[in-house]
Scaffold this active site. Structure first.
Site, PDB file in Angstrom:
ATOM      1  N   ASP A 403     114.329 -22.905  -1.998  1.00  0.00           N
ATOM      2  CA  ASP A 403     113.977 -21.564  -1.551  1.00  0.00           C
ATOM      3  C   ASP A 403     115.101 -20.945  -0.726  1.00  0.00           C
ATOM      4  O   ASP A 403     115.751 -21.617   0.067  1.00  0.00           O
ATOM      5  CB  ASP A 403     112.698 -21.649  -0.713  1.00  0.00           C
ATOM      6  CG  ASP A 403     112.240 -20.302  -0.195  1.00  0.00           C
ATOM      7  OD1 ASP A 403     111.938 -19.421  -1.025  1.00  0.00           O
ATOM      8  OD2 ASP A 403     112.196 -20.119   1.039  1.00  0.00           O
ATOM      9  N   GLU A 456     116.999 -20.550  -5.827  1.00  0.00           N
ATOM     10  CA  GLU A 456     116.656 -19.138  -5.667  1.00  0.00           C
ATOM     11  C   GLU A 456     117.776 -18.531  -4.826  1.00  0.00           C
ATOM     12  O   GLU A 456     117.759 -18.589  -3.601  1.00  0.00           O
ATOM     13  CB  GLU A 456     115.316 -18.964  -4.962  1.00  0.00           C
ATOM     14  CG  GLU A 456     114.896 -17.505  -4.865  1.00  0.00           C
ATOM     15  CD  GLU A 456     114.034 -17.182  -3.659  1.00  0.00           C
ATOM     16  OE1 GLU A 456     113.478 -16.077  -3.627  1.00  0.00           O
ATOM     17  OE2 GLU A 456     113.936 -18.008  -2.742  1.00  0.00           O
TER      18      GLU A 456
END
EC number: 2.4.1.18
Length: 725
Positions: A403, A456
């Site tokens: 993330d 990401e």
């Protein structure tokens, strides 16, 4: 007051930092002496463990419960126990202070260096048998604490009873507690560097209480999960990858009380659905233990503990095993970028900025009110990299989606001038975070070669999916945030204006092979006022659904692996709400709009998986070729997807509500072609326009090719055609 009395007072006040120098069995000038800290005990005897006989009664030299005495006729250490009387009840117990140092020299060195491959095997709480005695070995890193004790259900949460041994070589405190068993709650009580008492959960706990309770739970380290070639191949660049992103707490809930499904219930329901829909992978939003439901798991405090919201750690392991048994690979969202500042967690762990940067310009994330890991500290790097391997090795996780990578690798991320600290070269890159990511990906590549990592990463940082030895970050895949943003911007436009923004759909191919991309339509696109994907489509109800179907058809044919957030597969109309189930009632109408989108996504997945042209050469230029790239006026696009044998799929999209009759497209392979996918089909609640039967090419030049097809292109639709054998 004598030094001995001062030491006893320090023990009872919780300030004695070296309990093993005072407690246990010692050779003194008087002989073999046993000393024991037994708060509130009335009497204590030394017992020979070999025969159970009492040898000597210890003198209570301090009324609060400190006992000592000489062992008669003994010169050498032996296995002893203590018979202790509390309130007229006598218990025979093992003395935790008779055991020697626990960590081996090699472990100490590797942990201090930050290169221990499996730090979770040495730190945390581990069920062990030492010298024939069953119990639990505890170890925690807190180098600046003045004293650390294990507290829990087994000692009345009393920090005086079990102070730990400090290994000064690396700042780790350790203690073996006999007869402490699985299922018992514990924490670490410490006097921090400022003299304040702190109660901390175990950073390496394998299980924890469900919020709002915060204690750690003694749980066996899970056994290793063997890998297999099928799971490894399913992750490869040449394989079809269609990911279903799931938030376990809101995929489906009990209708009577809106409570979550358990891991077992999810295994029974989610797996059948994922198989039916044809997804190859499930990506679970963070399941690490976290205090706040509204963080969706992205503010974890128990990186090594599956959340208790849905069951136990063993229940989660069984859930993953069931997914694997159904042929579904499992990805986890992993958050090594920041952590919340809850008092019981990592923040100011031993009174200092131990896990986080001390300077708030480096260590505080103002967007999320969280703290940023200090990637330059060896032990922190080891904690995080070890956690990545832990999930792959001990739960069989097939990959980690990392993330917010951009927030890690840029020091000025979401910061104004003067709010960040440059690196030692004066640049904005966080060189320590970059080194951490490279180290972690390199380590996983050797220790868990069947698993993958996905980034990401929302910027154009170069080489995200290049190997570390090629100056890359070492990820296998990167989310294509640019493609997602551009295509959604295009789809939200009124079709009459799309011709002015034609390049939003073509620009992505200019960089399509710079990384190994995943095309993500994730949870981030259906929250915070962005509206649902369906609601973002323009037009009336018919056009909204047609637009979305055409978009999905375009996406499944475009180079790159696929990711779709739950609910988007049946065009949920409202934004995602983490506190409620998806709107499954929208599927109650058998011939309804939502059923049509669901049927399309299912067919797209199943066709995609059986058609190598759509995935085999995702990351090689020969796998894609534009046929129609410049028809702005009609908002028509056409391209070829190709496999290694040269087999082709012709993909045609019309992003206006005007059907195009007699539309000529130049092709590479003359002959008969057949329509195999039409998002305007009546099966998906479309207008059912298209091309029936075999369409034969004509020797009529078009689009710089000698042969062409004449097609009917339905309104707001995407077609797939293949050449007849």
């Amino acid at each position: 007051m004598s030094a001995f009395s001062e030491a006893i007072n320090s023990l009872f006040s919780g300030h004695y930092a070296d309990p093993f120098s005072l407690l246990g069995m010692h050779h003194s000038s008087k002989g073999l002496e046993v000393r024991a800290l037994l708060p509130d005990a009335d009497a204590a005897w030394v017992v020979d463990a070999s025969n159970g006989r009492k040898i000597v009664e210890l003198e209570r030299v301090d009324g609060r419960g400190f006992f000592c005495g000489l062992v008669p006729n003994r010169k050498h250490d032996f296995h002893y126990q203590l018979a202790v009387t509390w309130r007229e009840e006598t218990w025979v117990i093992e003395d935790p202070y008779r055991f020697g140092p626990l960590l081996q020299d090699m472990d100490i060195w590797l942990l201090a260096e930050g290169t221990h491959l499996r730090p979770y095997e040495r730190l945390g709480a581990h069920l062990e048998t030492l010298d024939g005695v069953e119990g639990t070995r505890f170890a925690v890193w807190a180098p600046n604490a003045q004293r650390v004790s294990v507290v829990g259900q087994f000692n009345f949460w009393d920090g005086r009873r079990h102070p730990m041994r400090l290994r000064k070589e690396n700042g780790i405190w350790e203690l073996f507690l006999p007869d402490v068993k699985a299922g018992q709650l514990y924490k670490y009580e410490m006097i921090d560097s400022h003299g304040s008492v702190r109660l901390k959960a175990d950073p390496y706990a394998f299980e924890a209480q469900m919020r709002p309770d915060t204690a750690s739970l003694i749980t066996p380290l899970p056994e290793k999960v063997p890998t297999n070639e099928a799971r490894r191949e399913a992750n490869s660049l040449r394989s079809p990858i269609s990911i279903y992103e799931v938030h376990l707490g809101s995929w489906r809930r009990h209708t009577d009380n809106n409570f979550w499904l358990s891991y077992q219930e999810l295994a029974n329901q989610l797996i059948d659905y994922v198989q039916y829909m044809g997804f190859t992978h499930v990506e679970l939003m963070p399941i690490n233990e976290h205090p706040f439901d509204g963080s969706w798991g992205y503010q974890p405090l128990g990186l090594y503990a599956p959340t208790r919201r849905f069951g136990t750690a063993s229940d989660f392991r069984a859930f993953v095993d069931a997914l694997h048994g159904a042929g579904i690979n499992v990805l986890l969202d992993w958050v090594p970028g920041h952590f919340p500042g809850d008092e019981y967690g990592l923040a100011q762990f031993d009174g200092t900025a131990l896990y986080e940067y001390s300077d708030p310009r480096e260590g505080y994330h103002q967007d999320w009110n969280t703290l940023i890991y200090n990637y330059g500290r060896h032990e922190v790097r080891n904690y995080l990299a070890g956690n990545a391997l832990f999930w792959m090795e001990r739960y069989g996780i097939d990959g980690l989606r990392v993330d917010a990578v951009a927030s890690m690798i840029y020091r000025d991320y979401s910061r104004s001038e003067g709010e960040w600290v440059p690196n030692h070269y004066g640049g904005k890159e966080n060189l320590e975070a970059i080194a951490f990511l490279r180290y972690t990906n390199h380590t996983l590549g050797h220790a868990a070669p069947a698993a993958i990592t996905l980034a990401e990463e929302s910027t154009d940082y170069p080489g995200v999916t290049l190997p570390p030895d090629c100056n890359g970050l070492g990820f296998h895949y990167k989310w294509n945030m640019g493609w997602m943003h551009d295509t959604l911007t295009y789809m939200q436009l009124d079709p009459v204006h799309r011709k002015h923004h034609h390049d939003l759909l073509t620009f992505g191919m200019l960089y399509a092979y710079s990384e190994n991309f995943v095309l993500p339509l994730s949870h981030d696109e259906v929250v915070h006022g962005k509206r649902s994907l369906l609601d973002r489509m323009p037009g009336d109800v018919w056009q909204k659904f047609a637009n979305l179907r055409a978009y999905y058809g375009f996406m499944w044919a475009y180079p790159g692996k696929k990711l779709l957030f739950m609910g988007c597969e049946f065009a949920q109309g409202r934004e995602w709400n983490h506190d409620a189930s998806l709107d499954w009632h929208l599927l109650d109408e058998p011939e309804g709009w939502h059923r049509g989108v669901q049927a399309l996504v299912r067919d797209l997945n199943h066709y995609y998986r059986q058609q190598p042209s759509l995935y085999q050469l995702d990351f090689q230029p020969q796998g894609f070729e534009w046929l129609v790239v410049d028809d702005r006026e009609n908002s028509v696009f056409a391209f070829i997807r190709r496999d290694e044998q040269g087999n082709e799929v012709l993909v045609v999209s019309n992003f206006t509500p005007v059907p195009r009759y007699g539309y000529r497209i130049g092709i590479n392979q003359p002959g008969g072609w057949r329509e195999v996918m039409n998002t305007d089909s009546v099966h998906y609640n479309g207008s059912d326009q298209g091309n029936v039967g075999t369409i034969y090419s004509e020797e009529w030049g078009s689009h710089q090719r000698q042969h062409s097809l004449v097609l009917t292109i339905p309104p707001l639709a995407t077609l797939y055609l293949v050449k007849e054998a």
